[in-house]
Design an enzyme around this catalytic site. Structure first.
Site, PDB file in Angstrom:
ATOM      1  CB  SER A 149      40.111 -82.277 -16.354  1.00 17.89           C
ATOM      2  OG  SER A 149      41.375 -82.319 -15.888  1.00 17.89           O
ATOM      3  CG  HIS A 209      37.143 -81.602 -13.037  1.00 20.74           C
ATOM      4  ND1 HIS A 209      36.457 -81.683 -12.422  1.00 20.74           N
ATOM      5  CD2 HIS A 209      38.365 -81.350 -13.400  1.00 20.74           C
ATOM      6  CE1 HIS A 209      36.949 -82.093 -11.760  1.00 20.74           C
ATOM      7  NE2 HIS A 209      37.981 -82.282 -12.350  1.00 20.74           N
ATOM      8  CG  ASP A 217      41.454 -81.294 -11.472  1.00 19.18           C
ATOM      9  OD1 ASP A 217      41.216 -82.378 -10.731  1.00 19.18           O
ATOM     10  OD2 ASP A 217      41.833 -82.339 -13.021  1.00 19.18           O
ATOM     11  CG  MET A 232      46.060 -81.662  -8.100  1.00 21.08           C
ATOM     12  SD  MET A 232      46.985 -83.673  -8.931  1.00 21.08           S
ATOM     13  CE  MET A 232      45.614 -83.776 -10.154  1.00 21.08           C
ATOM     14  CG  HIS A 267      38.900 -82.783  -7.965  1.00 31.07           C
ATOM     15  ND1 HIS A 267      39.010 -84.139  -8.904  1.00 31.07           N
ATOM     16  CD2 HIS A 267      39.057 -82.887  -7.162  1.00 31.07           C
ATOM     17  CE1 HIS A 267      39.384 -84.928  -8.455  1.00 31.07           C
ATOM     18  NE2 HIS A 267      39.183 -84.434  -6.645  1.00 31.07           N
ATOM     19  CG  MET A 279      42.307 -84.025  -5.728  1.00 32.01           C
ATOM     20  SD  MET A 279      42.850 -84.335  -7.477  1.00 32.01           S
ATOM     21  CE  MET A 279      42.309 -82.867  -7.902  1.00 32.01           C
ATOM     22  CG  MET A 329      38.453 -89.075  -6.797  1.00 28.81           C
ATOM     23  SD  MET A 329      38.411 -87.720  -8.205  1.00 28.81           S
ATOM     24  CE  MET A 329      40.290 -88.906  -8.548  1.00 28.81           C
ATOM     25  CG  ASP A 388      37.712 -86.138 -12.012  1.00 36.44           C
ATOM     26  OD1 ASP A 388      38.132 -87.025 -13.019  1.00 36.44           O
ATOM     27  OD2 ASP A 388      38.065 -85.813 -10.848  1.00 36.44           O
TER      28      ASP A 388
END
Ligand code: DX5
Ligand code: ZN
Length: 216
Positions: A7, A32, A34, A36, A65, A67, A138, A176
């Site tokens: 990540s 990966h 992330d 957000m 991913h 979020m 998660m 994760d």
């Protein structure tokens, strides 16, 4: 055998290209990413332009991913930016919109995945089992790297593997949060195929050896 998806949340954002090439050199399988939004989780990270920039410098699959609240608003742009996997949290919208979103992700030519927060039961995934190529469990509350691995999520992982049974046997299971040189084993024992690792990968003294350990 498992795939490792380092990540980049724990990378040096001023040297992302260097750190992504380093993932390639060390034998990492996926990158990966992330994303957000400060609403679905109490943190803000990176978005569409950064995914587009990363796409230009690596051929590794980009495991994005999301979020973010109501991800259906943005999946087209992430697909066009070059994401390979688009993973949505099922807590982020209504079941109806989630199903439409997964449909759209596939229509855009990406692979679809759903993510479950620690408090979300395996049964909540039932409406989506046939619609996804991967389920992300998660093992920390989403929002930050470097948190402690929640070993009590392992029964949920094993339950999802059983639930996928004949319905979607090819579906991958991803873990994760807090995955490291010790906790990876429990994930694999419970049926994980893909292990995300942020801080443990970037802190490893010998990253190539760490990659082999996680993959092996
Ligand atoms: C947390 C993110 C993770 C994070 C994992 O919300 O989804 O991908 O980068 O970091 P570690 O491996 O440090 O827990
Ligand atoms: Zn993540």
């Amino acid at each position: 055998m498992a795939y490792i998806a380092p990540s980049i949340l724990s990378a040096d954002f001023a040297n992302l290209e260097r750190d992504i090439h380093n993932i390639e050199q060390n034998g990492g399988d996926w990158v990966h990413v992330d994303v957000m939004d400060g609403l679905f989780v109490p943190n803000i990270t990176i978005g569409i332009p950064v995914v587009r920039a990363i796409r230009r410098v690596t051929g590794l699959p980009l495991d994005v991913h999301l979020m973010i609240r109501e991800p259906i608003r943005y999946v087209r742009q992430f697909a066009q930016a070059g994401a390979d996997w688009l993973c949505i949290h099922i807590e982020a919208d209504t079941p109806q919109n989630n199903l439409a979103c997964l449909e759209q992700i596939r229509a855009l030519g990406c692979k679809s995945a759903i993510a479950l927060k620690p408090g979300t039961a395996a049964e909540e995934a039932i409406p989506y089992l046939e619609m996804c190529g991967m389920i992300l469990v998660m093992t920390v509350e989403p929002g930050f790297g470097g948190q402690k691995f929640m070993a009590d999520m392992m029964p949920k992982l094993a339950k999802l593997r059983r639930m996928l049974g004949n319905v979607n046997p090819g579906c991958l299971l991803e873990v994760d949060g807090g995955v490291d040189a010790i906790t990876h084993q429990a994930c694999k024992d419970s049926g994980a195929d893909v292990l995300v690792t942020g801080s443990a990968y970037f802190k490893a003294a010998d990253r190539a050896a760490f990659v082999r350990l996680i993959q092996g």
